[in-house]
Design an enzyme around this catalytic site. Structure first.
Site, mmCIF file in Angstrom:
data_model
loop_
_atom_site.group_PDB
_atom_site.id
_atom_site.type_symbol
_atom_site.label_atom_id
_atom_site.label_comp_id
_atom_site.label_asym_id
_atom_site.label_seq_id
_atom_site.Cartn_x
_atom_site.Cartn_y
_atom_site.Cartn_z
ATOM 1 N N ASP A 22 33.656 26.291 35.742
ATOM 2 C CA ASP A 22 32.669 27.288 36.073
ATOM 3 C C ASP A 22 31.552 26.603 36.556
ATOM 4 O O ASP A 22 30.634 25.818 35.939
ATOM 5 C CB ASP A 22 32.318 28.144 34.697
ATOM 6 C CG ASP A 22 31.296 29.008 34.922
ATOM 7 O OD1 ASP A 22 30.884 29.353 36.172
ATOM 8 O OD2 ASP A 22 30.458 29.550 34.049
ATOM 9 N N ASN A 24 28.864 28.031 38.301
ATOM 10 C CA ASN A 24 27.298 28.548 38.160
ATOM 11 C C ASN A 24 27.130 29.168 36.921
ATOM 12 O O ASN A 24 26.216 30.177 36.792
ATOM 13 C CB ASN A 24 27.479 29.601 39.381
ATOM 14 C CG ASN A 24 28.389 30.663 39.176
ATOM 15 O OD1 ASN A 24 29.274 30.550 38.297
ATOM 16 N ND2 ASN A 24 28.270 31.891 39.858
ATOM 17 N N ASP A 26 28.335 31.533 34.795
ATOM 18 C CA ASP A 26 28.671 32.863 34.336
ATOM 19 C C ASP A 26 29.730 33.095 33.516
ATOM 20 O O ASP A 26 30.072 34.066 33.171
ATOM 21 C CB ASP A 26 28.669 33.715 35.699
ATOM 22 C CG ASP A 26 29.906 33.452 36.566
ATOM 23 O OD1 ASP A 26 30.610 32.657 36.008
ATOM 24 O OD2 ASP A 26 30.239 34.217 37.346
ATOM 25 N N ASP A 30 35.489 29.113 38.765
ATOM 26 C CA ASP A 30 35.466 29.539 40.135
ATOM 27 C C ASP A 30 35.881 28.530 41.187
ATOM 28 O O ASP A 30 35.960 27.422 40.771
ATOM 29 C CB ASP A 30 33.888 30.175 40.547
ATOM 30 C CG ASP A 30 32.997 29.061 39.804
ATOM 31 O OD1 ASP A 30 33.230 27.756 40.291
ATOM 32 O OD2 ASP A 30 32.201 29.287 38.902
ATOM 33 N N ASP A 99 48.868 31.370 45.268
ATOM 34 C CA ASP A 99 49.936 32.340 44.803
ATOM 35 C C ASP A 99 49.799 33.639 45.891
ATOM 36 O O ASP A 99 48.672 33.922 46.490
ATOM 37 C CB ASP A 99 49.121 33.170 43.345
ATOM 38 C CG ASP A 99 50.041 32.913 42.209
ATOM 39 O OD1 ASP A 99 50.940 33.475 42.513
ATOM 40 O OD2 ASP A 99 49.916 31.959 41.383
ATOM 41 N N ASP A 200 54.743 34.880 43.631
ATOM 42 C CA ASP A 200 55.176 35.669 42.577
ATOM 43 C C ASP A 200 56.065 36.497 42.260
ATOM 44 O O ASP A 200 56.240 37.525 43.237
ATOM 45 C CB ASP A 200 53.295 36.421 42.226
ATOM 46 C CG ASP A 200 53.514 37.039 40.789
ATOM 47 O OD1 ASP A 200 53.208 36.406 39.840
ATOM 48 O OD2 ASP A 200 53.210 38.208 41.103
ATOM 49 N N GLU A 257 58.995 32.605 42.134
ATOM 50 C CA GLU A 257 58.960 32.670 40.627
ATOM 51 C C GLU A 257 60.129 33.743 40.462
ATOM 52 O O GLU A 257 60.010 34.765 40.727
ATOM 53 C CB GLU A 257 57.699 33.347 39.844
ATOM 54 C CG GLU A 257 57.843 33.515 38.562
ATOM 55 C CD GLU A 257 57.109 34.372 38.063
ATOM 56 O OE1 GLU A 257 56.699 34.449 36.983
ATOM 57 O OE2 GLU A 257 56.517 35.643 38.737
ATOM 58 N N HIS A 333 50.977 29.507 33.239
ATOM 59 C CA HIS A 333 49.781 30.332 32.900
ATOM 60 C C HIS A 333 50.439 31.513 32.118
ATOM 61 O O HIS A 333 49.714 32.300 31.616
ATOM 62 C CB HIS A 333 48.910 31.002 33.931
ATOM 63 C CG HIS A 333 49.703 31.830 34.856
ATOM 64 N ND1 HIS A 333 50.857 31.074 35.882
ATOM 65 C CD2 HIS A 333 49.799 33.123 35.299
ATOM 66 C CE1 HIS A 333 51.191 32.027 36.377
ATOM 67 N NE2 HIS A 333 50.778 33.261 36.209
ATOM 68 N N ASP A 334 51.695 31.602 31.916
ATOM 69 C CA ASP A 334 52.556 32.787 31.206
ATOM 70 C C ASP A 334 52.961 32.002 30.107
ATOM 71 O O ASP A 334 54.100 33.134 29.657
ATOM 72 C CB ASP A 334 53.829 33.315 32.244
ATOM 73 C CG ASP A 334 52.822 34.074 33.464
ATOM 74 O OD1 ASP A 334 51.835 34.597 33.217
ATOM 75 O OD2 ASP A 334 53.617 34.140 34.417
HETATM 76 C C1 GLC Z 1 53.989 36.593 37.374
HETATM 77 C C2 GLC Z 1 52.809 36.053 37.119
HETATM 78 C C3 GLC Z 1 52.181 36.816 35.726
HETATM 79 C C4 GLC Z 1 51.856 38.135 36.275
HETATM 80 C C5 GLC Z 1 52.933 38.995 36.853
HETATM 81 C C6 GLC Z 1 52.331 40.059 37.590
HETATM 82 O O1 GLC Z 1 54.806 36.902 36.447
HETATM 83 O O2 GLC Z 1 53.039 34.770 36.795
HETATM 84 O O3 GLC Z 1 51.127 35.941 35.433
HETATM 85 O O4 GLC Z 1 51.415 38.825 35.235
HETATM 86 O O5 GLC Z 1 53.699 37.918 37.858
HETATM 87 O O6 GLC Z 1 52.050 39.863 38.870
HETATM 88 CA CA CA Z 2 31.525 31.150 37.587
#
Ligand code: GLC
Ligand code: CA
Length: 562
Positions: A22, A24, A26, A30, A99, A200, A257, A333-334
């Protein structure tokens, strides 16, 4: 396919922008935060970064719900910041991929706002609308986020399809005009200088347009018939069109993906050298080999890595060698943090993190490190459901309560499996909020930041971070480079229940031996002679010249043999 090989030799790193840095104060990560850490990424040695969605979005699903593909979310910065990010990354020889979200938009995207207005709106066919059936939704298909994949819209008394949240209506890829709009948008980004995309939820663009019911499986969290909107024939026509009209005109990389349902045969339809339309596919096959996914009623002691099964999952994809290219990763991230899943962050923090890194980084494919993995970041220590900030989880928790689970059971299950585990602020140093921000971040920092952080590890030659740097160096610039990148892969003694062992072979022969358990165990190598130790997950692994190795808990040896 394209001749270009740069992505085969690249080392990837995934950034989840909301939680990286981050700039700035908040409380939200970013773009300028990412720019400020490019030198760190250079120091680590990665040269391909995948940045999660930064487009304008109401953030129902942290940016996967896009309301304008051409604008940047205000909280993340401006288009100028993005341009600067691209330039600054390229200056450091780092490629950038974004993405690309093609399956759905936000319900606040102007297309959907129009689409839902009336049955004859020009944007109606940008989305998928159907009449209800017997007082309910048009089909029994389930959403990945729980419940039906249809949502009723009172404005026209019809249902729109949404395989994720209600705020993410699915797009209609049958519509040529819409497809042209998407191609224009993709070109626009490539012309800005980005080097490709992680695509995605790409498996789901084509749906069964006969809208017939599917059979319902027994799974209690995910139920439904995914084949109704996964890996369908028409999808490959759409992808070919994207390749012919857009991707083939740029020196870019595309990684789709495709999730859990795709077989290797499906994968080749996406990415074979012969007739694939994209370069690689991300699958989830190796992600749940500890039984945690269906573990609502299990105790922690019952969660154990099934090493044989884990090996089989990797080997299955490694077999595509010569037919297509492959990405390698432990988590994104999932998913939960890999050290908490397959390692032991309490008793063997360094050893198990290094073991996991070694096991992956000597395999065939382009590795992707997920932010924080390189310092051994762990699953969360949260003890309230509301700390798990995820649209998906709030629905899940409601449903789990209805099914009779206690709050403790739910929290324990979420700590073990939830994707929030990967989304807490990156732990930069031991100062308040882990050096991510000066303000309380949008999601809580994990308590162990005081000792698990980048600053601590940079100065420690034996840290996990410096171990990752060594692994990256082997792949980028060492006598083993060619073998690591292009060598053949073969499992050794696949039936060993504790050790993951494999051979890589080209101009050199490398054997990786990794103990995935907290007990010592023996392994015998036949047919090969020891030459030298390349790297170990323990500091004191002796130079070993024998047939039979006793590996300590989470010990991993990478050796050159002949
Ligand atoms: C993919 C992403 C996930 C998102 C989903 C809907 O699986 O990795 O984080 O929630 O698609 O876009
Ligand atoms: Ca920020």
């Amino acid at each position: 396919m394209k001749e270009s090989k740069w992505f085969k030799e690249a080392i990837g790193y995934q950034i989840y922008p909301r939680s990286f840095k981050d700039s700035n104060n908040d409380g939200i990560g970013d773009i300028r935060g990412i720019i400020s850490k490019l030198d760190y990424l250079s120091y680590l040695g990665v040269n391909l970064i995948w940045i999660g969605p930064i487009y304008k979005s109401p953030m129902d699903d942290n940016g996967y719900d896009v309301s304008d593909f051409y604008q940047i979310a205000e909280e993340y910065g401006t288009l100028n910041d993005v341009e600067e990010l691209i330039t600054e990354a390229h200056k450091r020889d780092i490629k950038i991929i974004f993405d690309l979200i093609l399956n759905h938009t936000s319900d606040e995207h102007p297309w959907f706002i129009e689409s839902r207005k009336s049955k004859d709106n020009p944007y109606r066919d940008y989305y998928i609308w159907q009449e209800g059936k017997n007082g309910g939704p048009p089909t029994n298909w389930a959403s990945f986020f729980g419940g039906s994949c249809w949502n009723f819209d009172p404005q026209t008394n019809m249902y729109y399809m949404k395989i994720f949240s209600n705020k993410m209506p699915d797009l209609n890829w049958e519509n040529k005009k819409f497809r042209d709009e998407m191609k224009k948008m993709i070109k626009w980004w490539l012309d800005k200088g980005i080097d490709g995309f992680r695509m995605d939820a790409i498996a789901h663009l084509a749906k069964d347009t006969s809208f017939s019911d599917g059979k319902v499986d027994k799974g209690y969290i995910y139920s439904g018939e995914w084949s109704k909107f996964s890996n369908r024939d028409e999808l490959f026509i759409y992808l070919k069109e994207l390749k012919d009209d857009v991707f083939s005109k740029y020196d870019c990389v595309t990684i789709g993906e495709v999730g859990g349902g795709a077989s290797t045969k499906d994968a080749l339809r996406y990415s074979s050298y012969k007739n694939g339309s994209i370069d690689m596919v991300f699958t989830f096959d190796h992600c749940w080999e500890n039984g945690a996914f269906m573990s609502e009623h299990k105790k922690d002691e019952e969660i154990k890595t099934n090493v044989i099964s884990l090996k089989k999952q990797f080997a299955k994809w490694q077999k595509l060698y010569n037919k297509s290219w492959n990405p390698l990763y432990w988590l994104n991230h999932d998913h939960p943090r890999v050290i908490s899943q397959y390692g032991d962050p309490i008793n063997y923090f360094n050893e198990s993190a290094k073991m996991l890194a070694q096991t992956l980084h000597f395999m065939w494919g382009t590795p992707f490190i997920y932010q924080g993995e390189e310092i051994g970041m762990t699953n969360v220590d949260f003890n309230r459901i509301d700390q798990f900030k995820d649209t998906y989880i709030f629905d899940y928790a409601k449903d789990a309560k209805k099914r009779g689970l206690s709050e403790d059971q739910i929290i324990n299950y979420l700590r073990r499996t939830s994707r929030v585990n990967a989304r807490t602020p990156m732990q930069w140093d031991g100062s308040i909020y882990a050096g991510f921000s000066n303000t309380k971040p949008w999601i809580d920092v994990i308590g162990n930041y005081s000792y698990i952080n980048v600053k601590n590890q940079i100065y420690d030659q034996n840290s996990i971070l410096n171990h990752y740097r060594k692994l990256i160096e082997f792949r980028k610039d060492s006598e083993y480079k060619k073998t690591i990148i292009y060598g053949k892969f073969k499992l050794i003694n696949m039936k060993h229940p504790q050790i993951f062992a494999y051979l890589r072979e080209l101009d050199k022969k490398i054997i990786v031996l990794s103990n995935f358990t907290n007990e010592k165990t023996q392994f015998t190598i036949r047919n090969y002679q020891f030459r030298k130790l390349i790297i170990s997950s323990y500091l004191d692994s002796p130079v070993i010249n024998r047939k039979s190795y006793t590996l300590r808990p989470f010990e991993s040896l990478v050796i050159e043999v002949e």
